[in-house]
Design a protein around this motif. Sequence first.
Motif, mmCIF file in Angstrom:
data_model
loop_
_atom_site.group_PDB
_atom_site.id
_atom_site.type_symbol
_atom_site.label_atom_id
_atom_site.label_comp_id
_atom_site.label_asym_id
_atom_site.label_seq_id
_atom_site.Cartn_x
_atom_site.Cartn_y
_atom_site.Cartn_z
ATOM 1 N N GLY A 218 0.810 -1.149 -0.153
ATOM 2 C CA GLY A 218 0.012 0.078 -0.026
ATOM 3 C C GLY A 218 1.029 1.239 -0.118
ATOM 4 N N CYS A 219 2.052 1.241 0.255
ATOM 5 C CA CYS A 219 3.005 2.366 0.249
ATOM 6 C C CYS A 219 3.445 2.618 -1.279
ATOM 7 C CB CYS A 219 4.324 1.864 0.813
ATOM 8 S SG CYS A 219 4.098 1.944 2.772
ATOM 9 N N PHE A 220 3.023 1.735 -1.987
ATOM 10 C CA PHE A 220 3.329 1.937 -3.508
ATOM 11 C C PHE A 220 1.858 1.679 -4.398
ATOM 12 C CE2 PHE A 220 6.912 0.464 -1.372
ATOM 13 C CZ PHE A 220 7.746 1.499 -1.652
ATOM 14 N N PRO A 221 0.975 2.762 -4.187
ATOM 15 C CA PRO A 221 -0.363 2.439 -4.743
ATOM 16 C C PRO A 221 -0.690 2.482 -6.261
ATOM 17 C CG PRO A 221 -0.354 4.505 -3.568
ATOM 18 C CD PRO A 221 0.908 3.777 -3.213
ATOM 19 N N GLY A 222 0.562 3.196 -6.708
ATOM 20 C CA GLY A 222 0.636 3.206 -8.148
ATOM 21 C C GLY A 222 1.071 2.060 -9.040
ATOM 22 N N THR A 223 1.562 0.888 -8.434
ATOM 23 C CA THR A 223 2.190 -0.050 -8.824
ATOM 24 C C THR A 223 1.450 -1.079 -8.551
ATOM 25 O OG1 THR A 223 4.354 0.840 -8.267
ATOM 26 C CG2 THR A 223 4.331 -1.565 -8.554
ATOM 27 N N HIS A 224 0.710 -1.973 -9.667
ATOM 28 C CA HIS A 224 -0.206 -3.066 -9.880
ATOM 29 C C HIS A 224 0.025 -4.045 -8.953
ATOM 30 C CE1 HIS A 224 -4.084 -4.527 -11.052
ATOM 31 N NE2 HIS A 224 -3.359 -5.650 -11.836
#
Length: 405
Positions: free
Chosen positions: A330-336
């Motif tokens: 969730g710290c990287f929400p732009g990574t699927h």
Amino acid sequence: MSPSLTSPVPGVTDLSASVPGGTDLTIAVVGNPGNRRVTLFQDAVRAAGLPAAREVAWLDVLCGQARFTAGETVRIDSPGEDPEVERLLRGTDDPTRVEGTARWYETFTAAARGLGRAARAAGADLLDDPDELAVLFDKRLCHGVLDAAGVPVPTSPTSSPASGSGAPAVSGWPEVRALMAAAGLRRAFVKLAHGSSASGVLAVETAGPGRVCATTSVERDASGRLFNSLRVRRYTTEREVAAIVDTLAPDGLHIERWLPKAAQDGRSADLRVVVVAGRATHAVVRTSRSPMTNLHLGGARGDLGAARAAVEASGGSWAAALAVCEEAAGCFPGTHCVGVDLLPAPSWRRFAVGEVNAFGDLLPGLTGLPGSGADGLDTYAAQLAALPTRAACRPGRPRNAHADT
């Protein structure tokens, strides 16, 4: 039994009916054509009843020739395992050389941001945010982001905030020794900031002045050059360890506490957990007799059922363990999709996150966790199946509440 990737996926006979755009969906995959990663992804696309993904070669990206079209869904995959691509990224024709990761990182992140600009200008939809990739491929930044979010991680004196400022410079072995001592670390992992697949990783143990040993797959030749080896070895003098660290330092170093890990059948154990669109979908236990559990270094897949039983028997929660991985993702929400390295404590009750991997989904034959929404699906099919819910995982989505581990 794993589903055949050349026939419709069990339980989902035709994903074209459930993904945005249906059979009109157009997918582009940035990768190395013919590479196993691209092949497995294309197999999943065909099995889902979707049009074949358009392949965009990393060579074209690096030469500024990549093009995208409006409405395309663009997946960025690993640039690894192609000699010409590696030469352009790292400046060497020898894929076994350890040095060159700083140049690799600079070239890769610039290329990723360039393709991101091209994709957005064309009206394409990126599944992998280039700015997040830049953080994921810098262990200091990634650790800093996770730590700031409250995700349990090993103590690190080189953790850096997302701004990239504040991490102490590590110019060689004296600084590593000083930082370890200041942090109270007698055992630590010393890693290349931009390394992968255990390249350049040393598991260092100290016991007073001059008493140092390191376990690593790094091999040093007579001229001082470093090479990746398939054999894990131990260096037992401070002089040997210092020579390796001093050679690695110009590429950037990350230091973190060497946490004791749980065991399975007498071997150290950790887990790789794949998180797709914010949900943990796949998990595999990795075991080894050395501190590194990578399969190419003698690691082996362990028993996931036994690991889950050990967690529950300890009074812990398997759901809470997976929630830690989801919070890290969730710290990287732009990574699927990311692969989270989860480190269980010896009791199997507590967990920490070792790393978050942008391209951590290469797990052939592994199908989804029961109840994960990816039952019967491999990691690539799960990513396709999750496209309808992807909008809920874009930047701005609240992260999972931190699990009590």
